[in-house]
Write an enzyme that holds these catalytic residues in place. Structure first.
Site, PDB file in Angstrom:
ATOM      1  N   ASP A   1      16.895   2.603  -4.312  1.00 53.93           N
ATOM      2  CA  ASP A   1      17.003   1.442  -3.421  1.00 53.93           C
ATOM      3  C   ASP A   1      18.365   1.438  -2.747  1.00 53.93           C
ATOM      4  OD1 ASP A   1      14.419   0.498  -4.004  1.00 53.93           O
ATOM      5  OD2 ASP A   1      15.135  -0.469  -5.837  1.00 53.93           O
TER       6      ASP A   1
ATOM      7  N   LYS B   1      11.516   7.052  -6.408  1.00 53.23           N
ATOM      8  CA  LYS B   1      10.724   6.121  -5.584  1.00 53.23           C
ATOM      9  C   LYS B   1      11.499   5.786  -4.312  1.00 53.23           C
ATOM     10  CE  LYS B   1      10.204   1.484  -6.545  1.00 53.23           C
ATOM     11  NZ  LYS B   1      10.333   0.707  -5.297  1.00 53.23           N
TER      12      LYS B   1
ATOM     13  N   ASP C   1       6.696   4.021  -1.845  1.00 56.82           N
ATOM     14  CA  ASP C   1       6.336   2.631  -2.184  1.00 56.82           C
ATOM     15  C   ASP C   1       6.402   1.762  -0.925  1.00 56.82           C
ATOM     16  OD1 ASP C   1       5.981   0.198  -3.514  1.00 56.82           O
ATOM     17  OD2 ASP C   1       8.038   0.117  -4.269  1.00 56.82           O
TER      18      ASP C   1
ATOM     19  N   LYS D   1       3.584  -0.037   0.119  1.00 57.30           N
ATOM     20  CA  LYS D   1       2.634  -1.162  -0.081  1.00 57.30           C
ATOM     21  C   LYS D   1       1.872  -1.488   1.202  1.00 57.30           C
ATOM     22  CE  LYS D   1       5.522  -3.403  -3.650  1.00 57.30           C
ATOM     23  NZ  LYS D   1       6.787  -2.678  -3.550  1.00 57.30           N
TER      24      LYS D   1
ATOM     25  N   HIS E   1      -0.814  -2.609   3.853  1.00 61.77           N
ATOM     26  CA  HIS E   1      -1.783  -3.722   3.887  1.00 61.77           C
ATOM     27  C   HIS E   1      -2.125  -3.973   5.357  1.00 61.77           C
ATOM     28  CE1 HIS E   1      -2.811  -8.096   2.398  1.00 61.77           C
ATOM     29  NE2 HIS E   1      -3.785  -7.528   3.076  1.00 61.77           N
ATOM     30  N   ASP E   2      -3.314  -3.544   5.766  1.00 63.55           N
ATOM     31  CA  ASP E   2      -3.696  -3.660   7.179  1.00 63.55           C
ATOM     32  C   ASP E   2      -5.206  -3.445   7.254  1.00 63.55           C
ATOM     33  OD1 ASP E   2      -3.603  -3.527  10.096  1.00 63.55           O
ATOM     34  OD2 ASP E   2      -1.505  -2.914   9.903  1.00 63.55           O
TER      35      ASP E   2
ATOM     36  N   PRO F   1      -8.727  -1.453   7.424  1.00 64.41           N
ATOM     37  CA  PRO F   1      -9.049  -0.221   6.682  1.00 64.41           C
ATOM     38  C   PRO F   1      -8.659   1.064   7.402  1.00 64.41           C
ATOM     39  CG  PRO F   1     -10.833  -1.801   6.448  1.00 64.41           C
ATOM     40  CD  PRO F   1      -9.858  -2.415   7.410  1.00 64.41           C
ATOM     41  N   ASN F   2      -8.966   1.163   8.680  1.00 63.11           N
ATOM     42  CA  ASN F   2      -8.702   2.403   9.413  1.00 63.11           C
ATOM     43  C   ASN F   2      -7.200   2.720   9.444  1.00 63.11           C
ATOM     44  OD1 ASN F   2      -9.612   4.570  11.230  1.00 63.11           O
ATOM     45  ND2 ASN F   2      -8.410   3.446  12.749  1.00 63.11           N
TER      46      ASN F   2
ATOM     47  N   THR G   1       5.246  -9.603  -8.527  1.00 60.80           N
ATOM     48  CA  THR G   1       5.801 -10.357  -9.664  1.00 60.80           C
ATOM     49  C   THR G   1       6.725 -11.477  -9.196  1.00 60.80           C
ATOM     50  OG1 THR G   1       7.385  -8.562  -9.867  1.00 60.80           O
ATOM     51  CG2 THR G   1       5.601  -8.629 -11.483  1.00 60.80           C
TER      52      THR G   1
ATOM     53  N   ARG H   1      18.247  -0.107 -10.991  1.00 58.08           N
ATOM     54  CA  ARG H   1      19.670  -0.330 -11.286  1.00 58.08           C
ATOM     55  C   ARG H   1      20.173   0.127 -12.647  1.00 58.08           C
ATOM     56  NH1 ARG H   1      18.862  -6.243  -9.126  1.00 58.08           N
ATOM     57  NH2 ARG H   1      16.851  -5.680 -10.013  1.00 58.08           N
TER      58      ARG H   1
HETATM   59  O1  C5P Z   1      16.634  -2.138 -10.176  1.00 60.18           O
HETATM   60  P1  C5P Z   1      15.297  -2.413 -10.803  1.00 60.18           P
HETATM   61  O2  C5P Z   1      15.017  -1.585 -12.035  1.00 60.18           O
HETATM   62  O3  C5P Z   1      15.046  -3.871 -11.021  1.00 60.18           O
HETATM   63  O4  C5P Z   1      14.294  -1.897  -9.675  1.00 60.18           O
HETATM   64  C1  C5P Z   1      12.929  -2.054  -9.787  1.00 60.18           C
HETATM   65  C2  C5P Z   1      12.234  -1.461  -8.607  1.00 60.18           C
HETATM   66  O5  C5P Z   1      10.869  -1.784  -8.706  1.00 60.18           O
HETATM   67  C3  C5P Z   1      12.692  -1.992  -7.249  1.00 60.18           C
HETATM   68  O6  C5P Z   1      12.525  -0.932  -6.311  1.00 60.18           O
HETATM   69  C4  C5P Z   1      11.726  -3.116  -6.968  1.00 60.18           C
HETATM   70  O7  C5P Z   1      11.511  -3.321  -5.598  1.00 60.18           O
HETATM   71  C5  C5P Z   1      10.460  -2.565  -7.601  1.00 60.18           C
HETATM   72  N1  C5P Z   1       9.481  -3.573  -7.981  1.00 60.18           N
HETATM   73  C6  C5P Z   1       9.741  -4.628  -8.846  1.00 60.18           C
HETATM   74  N2  C5P Z   1       8.756  -5.511  -9.180  1.00 60.18           N
HETATM   75  C7  C5P Z   1       7.552  -5.364  -8.675  1.00 60.18           C
HETATM   76  C8  C5P Z   1       7.266  -4.317  -7.818  1.00 60.18           C
HETATM   77  C9  C5P Z   1       8.267  -3.433  -7.484  1.00 60.18           C
HETATM   78  O8  C5P Z   1      10.842  -4.752  -9.327  1.00 60.18           O
HETATM   79  N3  C5P Z   1       6.615  -6.202  -9.045  1.00 60.18           N
END
Ligand code: C5P
Length: 235
Positions: free
Chosen positions: A12, A34, A61, A63, A65-66, A68-69, A121, A212
Site C-alpha cells: 500500500d 498485493k 486487488d 474489487k 464492480h460494474d 457483467p460485460n 469490513t 503494515r
Molecule cells: O496494513 P494492514 O495489514 O492493515 O493491511 C491490510 C490490507 O488489506 C490493506 O491493503 C487493506 O486495504 C486490505 N483490506 C482490509 N480489510 C478488508 C479488505 C481489504 O484491511 N476487509
C-alpha cells in the site's frame, strides 16, 4: 514453483518506486504481494510487470464492480497480464460473477484465481441498513459467499473471524483470503477485528493479507520469516 507461504504482503504505497523498494526487501519464496487501487492507479500495469520480473505472484486487488460485460473483460485483461489472483464485488450479482468466471475459463491455461469481496469490513449494521440491506453483516457475508460459490468464484475475501463459519458452510476447498492479520505483539493499527496468522489458518483461511506489520517494520524480512516460521513454513 508456486510460493509455499500463505502470506500476501499488501504493497500500500503511493508510488511505484516505494513499492518496488519494499518488494526488493522481500523474498518471492516467502510471500506473495498485493497491489491495490492506490498503487495501481498511480503506476498502471507496469507495476505488475515489475513485480513479476522480481519473481512475485501478484494479487490485483481492484474489487471490480460494474455490468457483467465490463467486469468480465477487466478480469480477463488481468489474467492475461499474469496476475495470480484478481477480485470482484459479490454484490455485483450472479450474472456479473458468472460472466467473469466464464471469461477466465475461455483463456488457454488460465490459472488466475477469481475471488469475490463479500461485505467490506468497514461496513457495520447501520451502513448496511442505509444501503437497503436488512440483514446483519454476518448473515449478508454468508449469503454473498454462497452466491459467489454458486456463481463460479474460487473463493472470497473475508474477515478471519468469519473463516470458520464459511469453511464449514462452503467447504475447505473454497478459498478464503483474510486481511486484518497481526502477528503476536504487533501494532493493531486501525484494524478492529484482528487475528494472528496461526489462528487465522486454524480457522480455515487459505491466504493471509498483511500490510503494515511487515511493510512498516524496521526489518520486514525478519517479521515475514518469523511469521512463516510460526506457521511451520521454513523457507
Ligand atoms: O496494513 P494492514 O495489514 O492493515 O493491511 C491490510 C490490507 O488489506 C490493506 O491493503 C487493506 O486495504 C486490505 N483490506 C482490509 N480489510 C478488508 C479488505 C481489504 O484491511 N476487509
Amino acid at each position: 514453483m508456486s510460493c509455499q507461504s500463505p502470506i500476501v504482503v499488501a504493497l500500500d504505497y503511493p508510488t511505484m518506486a516505494q513499492s518496488i523498494e519494499m518488494a526488493k526487501r522481500l523474498d518471492p519464496n516467502q510471500c506473495r504481494v498485493k497491489v491495490g487501487k492506490e498503487l495501481y492507479t498511480t503506476a498502471g500495469p507496469a507495476i505488475l510487470d515489475s513485480l513479476h520480473a522480481l519473481g512475485f505472484e501478484v494479487f490485483l486487488d481492484l474489487k471490480f464492480h460494474d455490468i457483467p460485460n465490463t467486469v468480465a473483460n477487466a478480469v480477463s485483461v488481468a489474467a492475461k497480464a499474469g496476475v495470480w489472483m484478481v477480485n470482484v464485488h459479490a454484490s455485483g450479482g450472479r450474472r456479473m460473477m458468472e460472466a467473469s468466471a466464464n471469461a477466465l475459463q475461455q483463456l488457454p491455461n488460465n490459472n488466475t484465481l477469481l475471488i469475490a469481496v463479500t461485505v467490506l469490513t468497514s461496513m457495520d449494521q447501520s451502513d448496511l441498513v442505509e444501503v437497503g440491506i436488512d440483514a446483519t453483516p454476518e448473515q449478508h457475508v454468508k449469503r454473498l459467499a454462497a452466491l459467489a460459490k454458486s456463481s463460479g468464484m474460487d473463493g472470497v475475501v473475508c474477515s478471519a473471524q468469519e473463516s470458520k463459519m464459511l469453511s464449514t458452510e462452503l467447504g475447505k476447498d473454497f478459498v478464503l483470503v483474510t486481511p486484518g492479520i497481526r502477528p503476536t505483539g504487533s501494532d493493531q493499527g486501525d484494524q478492529k477485528r484482528i487475528m494472528t496468522p496461526t489462528d487465522a489458518m486454524a480457522a480455515g483461511s487459505h491466504y493471509l493479507v498483511m500490510g503494515r506489520p511487515i511493510t512498516q517494520a524496521a526489518d520486514p524480512i525478519a517479521v515475514l520469516t518469523q511469521a512463516n516460521a510460526d506457521l511451520g513454513i521454513l523457507i
